[in-house]
Enzyme design. Structure first.
Site, PDB file in Angstrom:
ATOM      1  N   GLU A   1     -61.874 -11.905  52.033  1.00 42.35           N
ATOM      2  CA  GLU A   1     -61.088 -11.813  50.759  1.00 42.35           C
ATOM      3  C   GLU A   1     -59.758 -11.614  51.057  1.00 42.35           C
ATOM      4  OE1 GLU A   1     -63.078  -9.684  47.996  1.00 42.35           O
ATOM      5  OE2 GLU A   1     -64.822 -10.853  47.849  1.00 42.35           O
TER       6      GLU A   1
ATOM      7  N   GLU B   1     -71.098 -13.698  49.028  1.00 40.67           N
ATOM      8  CA  GLU B   1     -71.255 -12.709  48.194  1.00 40.67           C
ATOM      9  C   GLU B   1     -71.444 -13.225  46.762  1.00 40.67           C
ATOM     10  OE1 GLU B   1     -68.265  -9.537  47.882  1.00 40.67           O
ATOM     11  OE2 GLU B   1     -68.044  -9.347  49.949  1.00 40.67           O
TER      12      GLU B   1
HETATM   13  O1  IFM Z   1     -67.554  -4.542  46.815  1.00 41.35           O
HETATM   14  C1  IFM Z   1     -66.797  -5.712  46.701  1.00 41.35           C
HETATM   15  C2  IFM Z   1     -66.669  -6.206  48.143  1.00 41.35           C
HETATM   16  O2  IFM Z   1     -66.170  -5.345  49.118  1.00 41.35           O
HETATM   17  C3  IFM Z   1     -65.830  -7.460  48.034  1.00 41.35           C
HETATM   18  N1  IFM Z   1     -66.064  -8.302  47.250  1.00 41.35           N
HETATM   19  C4  IFM Z   1     -66.407  -7.873  45.733  1.00 41.35           C
HETATM   20  C5  IFM Z   1     -67.498  -6.740  45.738  1.00 41.35           C
HETATM   21  C6  IFM Z   1     -67.736  -6.074  44.487  1.00 41.35           C
HETATM   22  O3  IFM Z   1     -66.459  -6.075  43.916  1.00 41.35           O
END
Ligand code: IFM
Length: 458
Positions: free
Chosen positions: A173, A372
């Protein structure tokens, strides 16, 4: 879960070899911030800033995964998951950001990878999940190009040391590492800048390109290299031309300033229009786009919710003082259910649109892993909201696959409750509950549900 012949309906569209996984990151779970030669990261420093993190919390102890990792790997094995996405902490491995390599830090990840392989779980290693060594931030952080060079050195060190990792993810990210950290100021290092934040975004991409080249030079047979982006479709809050233009600016800031250089070797045409008053982009150098757009073996997509965007006045009328987050847009809060326990919109259609939109815009799109996706709530063990969220998002994934998108796997965020950055520990994303006072782990209802899903897919 809608069942047909005892299997979830979405299973039918997913390929037989679909990878089922769970994800975490180093600072959010490891704790042990002073152990075995680890040095502070920007998050250790940021957590000490009064008011920066809810309840003044930090990752100092987190889930104590640094010591309890065998138990956590057993939980992954108990799910039947085929893959685990974890991140390596740069300040454990190269505590000063460059120079001396800390063998004890590397040994921790060697033990972890060996432990995964002993359990038949495929490691997906992320090299940067936001924990920049503070020593590098003191020298300018991601604002300066040298950090990208140092990242490539660190990446090569980790890659050389960790045999048995078939999947490498350079960055997690970069939007959050640059815009949330250097423009919005809500994440470490807590800066609120214009040109500096855009430089950070560019240097993160350069770091990805340099690290990818270094890993390719030495790649072992079968290793694959990718990068993970967080993607949120930007939806106009109304059909008005103003809101439509605002949503396009939001799409640029969150999505396109990363997807286009990576996948199309070009910055979006409207970059200068949106950001031209705060930056001359002098950090870009000839050859950078070629480096950044080197072919990927896969793209990691993190998806949680879409953004509904409306036009709004700039926070700062004077462009010279504007941050790269101040783009004349406000996000419109959800009007009502369905929302997650954190108030985030539950719109699985946004995942479908993200996946199909990527495939439509980028005909050569590499295979995608959803690295994710998950649901943030409170400390309930009977987490029906999470089950419903995961079920709907897996169905959306299957729909995208049925419509031709090459999605190879899905990683639930997260294996265990953990340190949710500026929200601290109150926001819980785990399939497994963590009692932070005792470090007792208790699988939630969603853990059992996901285990059954994985079992039905195997
Ligand atoms: O916890 C975070 C993660 O570190 C990065 N993506 C989003 C998740 C939830 O906010």
């Amino acid at each position: 879960m809608t069942a047909t012949d005892g299997r979830p309906a979405f299973m039918g569209a997913l390929p037989q070899e679909f990878v089922w996984g769970v994800a975490t990151s180093a600072y959010q779970i490891e704790g042990a911030v002073g152990a075995d030669g680890r040095a502070p990261s920007i998050w250790d420093a940021f957590c000490r800033v009064p008011g920066a993190v809810a309840a003044g919390e930090s990752g100092e102890h987190a889930c104590d995964h640094y010591h309890r990792w065998p138990e956590d790997l057993d939980l992954i094995a108990g799910l039947g998951a085929g893959a685990y996405r974890f991140s390596v902490a740069w300040p454990r491995v190269v505590p000063g950001g460059d120079g001396r390599v800390n063998r004890r830090g590397l040994d921790f990840y060697r033990r972890l990878v060996d432990g995964l392989r002993e359990r038949g779980i495929t490691p997906f290693a992320t090299l940067y999940h936001w924990d920049l060594p503070q020593a590098l931030e003191d020298r300018g952080g991601w604002r300066v190009r040298d950090t990208a060079e140092r990242f490539a050195d660190y990446a090569a060190t980790v890659h050389e040391a960790l045999d048995g990792v078939p999947y490498w993810i350079t960055l997690n990210e970069p939007y959050c590492s640059s815009i949330t950290g250097y423009a919005e100021g809500r994440h470490a290092p807590g800066a609120r800048e214009g040109h500096g934040a855009l430089a950070a975004a560019h240097h993160l991409l350069v770091g990805h390109g340099l690290a990818t080249a270094r890993l390719r030079e030495r790649a072992r047979k079968g290793e694959r290299i990718g990068v993970t982006l967080n993607m949120s479709p930007a939806v106009p809050a109304s059909p008005s031309p103003e809101d439509t233009a605002a949503a396009r600016r939001m799409d640029l800031m969150v999505n396109r300033q990363f997807t286009e250089p990576l996948l199309a070797a070009a910055y979006p045409g409207d970059m200068a229009e949106v950001y031209g008053e705060i930056s001359d982009f002098s950090f870009r150098r000839p050859g950078d786009l070629g480096l950044i757009s080197a072919p990927l073996d896969f793209l990691g997509v993190n998806y949680y919710y879409p953004i509904h965007a409306a036009a709004a006045p700039y926070d700062q009328p004077d462009p010279a003082l504007r941050t790269a987050y101040d783009i004349g847009v406000r996000t419109v809060p959800p009007a009502g259910p369905p929302v997650s326990g954190l108030g985030w919109r539950v719109e699985p259609r946004g995942l479908y649109d993200t996946l199909t939109g990527l495939a439509a815009r980028h005909p050569g799109l590499p295979p995608v892993f959803i690295t994710e996706n998950g649901y943030g709530g409170g400390d309930e063990l009977d987490d029906t909201g999470r089950i419903s969220y995961l079920d709907q998002h897996l169905a959306a994934t299957a729909d995208a696959v049925a419509d031709g998108v090459d999605v190879r796997g899905y990683f639930c965020w997260s294996l265990i409750d953990n340190f949710e950055w500026a929200r601290g520990y109150a926001a819980r994303f785990g399939l497994v509950h963590v009692d932070y006072a005792t470090q007792v782990r208790t699988p939630k209802a969603a853990y059992h549900w996901y285990r059954d899903v994985i079992g039905a897919g195997s």
